[in-house]
Every structure is written in structure tokens, then in C-alpha cells.
Design an enzyme around this catalytic site. Sequence first.
Site, mmCIF file in Angstrom:
data_model
loop_
_atom_site.group_PDB
_atom_site.id
_atom_site.type_symbol
_atom_site.label_atom_id
_atom_site.label_comp_id
_atom_site.label_asym_id
_atom_site.label_seq_id
_atom_site.Cartn_x
_atom_site.Cartn_y
_atom_site.Cartn_z
ATOM 1 N N ASN A 1 -16.618 -60.688 2.215
ATOM 2 C CA ASN A 1 -15.827 -61.035 3.379
ATOM 3 C C ASN A 1 -15.246 -59.774 4.028
ATOM 4 O O ASN A 1 -15.658 -59.378 5.112
ATOM 5 C CB ASN A 1 -14.712 -62.013 2.995
ATOM 6 C CG ASN A 1 -14.094 -62.692 4.199
ATOM 7 O OD1 ASN A 1 -14.261 -62.230 5.320
ATOM 8 N ND2 ASN A 1 -13.392 -63.777 3.987
ATOM 9 N N ASP A 2 -14.317 -59.121 3.318
ATOM 10 C CA ASP A 2 -13.612 -57.999 3.924
ATOM 11 C C ASP A 2 -14.550 -56.875 4.366
ATOM 12 O O ASP A 2 -14.293 -56.213 5.365
ATOM 13 C CB ASP A 2 -12.579 -57.441 2.944
ATOM 14 C CG ASP A 2 -11.521 -58.487 2.597
ATOM 15 O OD1 ASP A 2 -11.205 -59.297 3.486
ATOM 16 O OD2 ASP A 2 -11.039 -58.489 1.460
ATOM 17 N N VAL A 3 -15.672 -56.681 3.627
ATOM 18 C CA VAL A 3 -16.535 -55.534 3.926
ATOM 19 C C VAL A 3 -17.345 -55.737 5.200
ATOM 20 O O VAL A 3 -18.011 -54.811 5.656
ATOM 21 C CB VAL A 3 -17.494 -55.217 2.755
ATOM 22 C CG1 VAL A 3 -16.704 -54.797 1.534
ATOM 23 C CG2 VAL A 3 -18.399 -56.383 2.452
#
Lengths: 106, 459
Positions: B385-387
Amino acid sequence: MDEAVVWLTIFILSVFVGIEVISKVSSTLHTPLMSGANAIHGIILLGAVLVTGSTDNDVALVVGLVAIVLAAVNMVGGFVVTDRMLQMFVRKKPKPAPVPTEGGNA
Amino acid sequence: MPTWVQLVYLACAICFILALKGLSGPKTARAGNLIGAAAAVVAVIVPFIYLDLDHVVLILVAIAIGTAGGVVGAQRVQMTQMPQMVALFNGVGGGAAALVALVELQEMLPHVDSIDWFTLAATAFTIAVGSISFAGSIVTFAKLQELMTSRPVVFPGLPIIFGVAGLATITLGVLTVTSPAIWIGIVLALLGLAIGLLLVLPVGGADVPIVISLLNAFTGLTVAAGGYVLSNVVLLVAGTLVGASGTYLTMLMANAMGRSVSNILFGALKGGSTLGAGVASDRPVKSAGPEDIAILLGYADRVIIVPGYGLAVAQAQHTLRELVDVLIARGTKVDYAIHPVAGRMPGHMNVLLAEAQVPYEQLVEMDDINGEFKHTDVVLVVGANDVVNPAAKTTPGAPIYGMPILNADEAKQVVFMKRSMRPGFAGIENELLFEPTTTLLFGDAKDSLGKLLNAVKAL
């Protein structure tokens, strides 16, 4: 104080060596490197053995024995877990690995 | 100390340098680790030979217990749980160093007049920082193991309590030098534990790996100081090596995430948490079933897989590899895009995929693959998600702002495999989920990948 200067010299040289030897590490190896370095400071086990083996105070003996157990967990566990991680990196070099052969008959 | 012992210790110190050197290259890493292990074992055996140690049986029993615990823990731990295992091992090492220094302080007291001030200061340092490392590592362990919330824990007055504890520690450190007593050492240890807690509680989950690396460096320095106190050159060199390389590694990791170490540690103290709100949104998204996604993938020329921690949690690496094999057999070009901090730590994802026997050539690092997303038909994001969160580029206020990301948003189609709409580990919403080119496939990653695999085979 002369002796302290000798120790200081060793300390400072070790700082430079410590930075130098890992300066070219690729991010792929950050995790195993951290884990391996973590195992190396488990060498405090040596310190724990030295103090425990020379104390004649019962409380200090118990504390020292606890320190030995903790340090041994750090040292042995650290090296074993690092090796487990690195085994997986080594396996990839020969590549008989299952390259696409099965499935996919379209 | 006999000369041969000093020479053996010198050899051990050299081996530790070679071990670190080896560990920083892929071909030599395993040998490096083994050299380090061999040197450590030799160094520990030496005092049994040249000294007339008391309590030898008890010591050996304690070593056996610790060894058994370490081996069992190291063998049983799953690759996904590696970061918290390292944290735990680091913590007990720090704790051991603090206890060693306490015992040594007790031993010094009867003849304290003959001890120079620097030795006492180093003793105080070892007690305090070893305790910080112990408590801090236990908290990071609890956060990663999800025994407690991975979000930052902050409360009013935290900076003040932190400041008071810090000043008290320095004061007691000075007292250790001027009027050494065992109670000072004990209070110092307790204060160290409190500081360790206060230091790590406000750190958000996504930053925890960097804190582990930093605490690792702390323990290294602690061991070095302990080496000075005990006049043992192996401890001094090994501890300093770990302290220096650990500090440097911490900075490398922080750079890879676009963060600064002081921001991570003290961001929360300065007000404003290091993370976002972490609530799920109810904005509309486009979702589809496995059959639709299978068609998308099956007729694409170029597919990039973005694996994340969620993939590993679901133990879906093997199913994913099968799916990729099938796609490649159909003539699709498939690669895995590996973000430097994919998983929980830098390099963690490489370990996890290597475990699933994904060929190394298919793992492409971020900088090498980021230019290719433009020409990619489908990006399949599995448990990440964050990447791939564009907020890192577009939203200056976001906690991950500045972190280099994979340019998944440039691809023609993006497929997210997610369990729910819960935000990623950094606790912030991902705008990419709401883009018109994005399709979501809800469900457990392993389950969904299995269905996807069957659907692609059936095409």
C-alpha cells in the site's frame, strides 16, 4: 591515563572500520546485515561469563547468570537466524528453480 | 592476561571485521556470518581455559539454556516475523550488557578509590543505554508482533517526562562517578527502561524498523563501553564495529524511506504524530471478481507485480509465483518491483520471495523499474500500500511525504488485491485506490491468488 588513550585509539579506529566495511551494502542485504551485526554484539556473553565467573556475591551471581542466558540468546539466536535468512539468498544462484514448465496451456 | 589470549582476541576482532565485510555482499554474506559466529564461540571459550573461573557448572548451564532458547526461537520464527525477532535478540543483548555492568559496579565498590573516573562513567553509560535498548526493543517487538497498537502512542506531558528522565539519568551518571553506590546503578537501570519506553512508544509502525536498527547500534556501543570497563579488547572492537556500522545503516535506511532519524524519534514529541489518522474511508471504489482480473492479466503484454507485507502475511508467495509462471508461459513479460522497504525492513521482501523460490532475475529494484510503469499494461499490487501511495509525491503534509515510491500510478491499469479498505502500515489513505484506472480485488491474498490462478489457466 596513558592506557585510556590506547583504548580510545582502538575505539576510534574501530568506528572508521565499522563504517567503511559496510558502506557499499545494497539495500537487498540491509535486513541480514542488521541481523548479523545484532548477533555480533551478542559477544557481551564473554563479558557476562567474565563477571559471573569472578563474583562471590550471591545476588551478583544470580544477576550474572541471567545476563549469560540473555546474552547467549542474543548471540546464538542471532547467528542462527541470520544464517537462515542468508540460505535463501544463496539458493538462487544455481537456477534449476521451477522456470515456467507446468500449466498455462492456452 | 597471557600473550596467547591477547593474540586469540586479536584474531577474533579481525574475524568480526571480516564478518561485517562479508555480510555486506550477496556472495560472501553467508560465509561472513559463519566467520562471525566462529569468532564469537572461540572468544567465549577462551576464558574457561586461561582463567580459574568460579561457578563453571552454573555458567555452562546458563549458556546451555540461552543457546537452546536462541536456537529454538531462530528456527521457529517465520520469515515474516524476522524484524521483531531481530528486535527481541537485540533487546536481550542490551539487557545482558546492562546487567553485566551492574555486577561489575558491585565488584568495583570495595576498591573504588583505585578506579579511574572514566571507567565509572563507562559503567554508568552501559547500565543506562543497555536498559534503553532493552525496553525500546521490547516495545518495537510488541508493535511489530501486533501485541499492541502499531500507531504512535503519545500523551500530554510526554516531552516533559522525557526531559526529566533524561536529566535524572545524566545526574545519576555523574553521581556514579563522584560517589558510586549500587543503588545508583539500579535506579539508573530503571530510568533507562523508562526512557526506552518513552523513546519508542511515540514512533509509528512504519518507522519501527529504523528504530530497531538504531537500538541495535545502541547495544553495540553499550557492549563497547562494557569492553572498556572489563578491559576486554574483543568486546570493545566488536561493540564499536556494530555501533558504528549500525548507526550508518540506520541512516541508509532512513534515506531509503525519505525520513530523517531525528524526525522519526522526536517528530511525535514535538507535537503532531508521525502518522495519519488510520481510519478506513467509505469513498466509492471500483472492484471486480477474479475472472475479470484474470482476463486483464491474461491478455496483457507487460505486467509488474508489486508485492508487499500483506502477501507474506497471507503466506501467498508460492501461489503468486505459480500465477507468474503461468503468465510467463502465456507470453506475458512479468517482473516483481521491489521497493527498498517492502515488507517490514529494507531487503525483507527479497528474503520472503527468495523463500518462495522466485528467480532472482525477476526481482527488479525500484530505481531500475520505475521508468517502465508507463509502458505497463497491468500493475498487480499484492498486499502493498504505502510503497505505491502517490501522497509521498503530492501531499507535503503526509507522514510518508518524500519517501521514494514505485510509480504504479503511471500504468494503464492497476489492480489492488486487498483484504479491506484499511490503510497501510503508515496509517494514511491511498489516493491511488480511487483512481478510475484502479480495480480492487477484495479477499485474502492467498485465496484470491488461487482463484486468479485457476481463472487464468482456464482462459
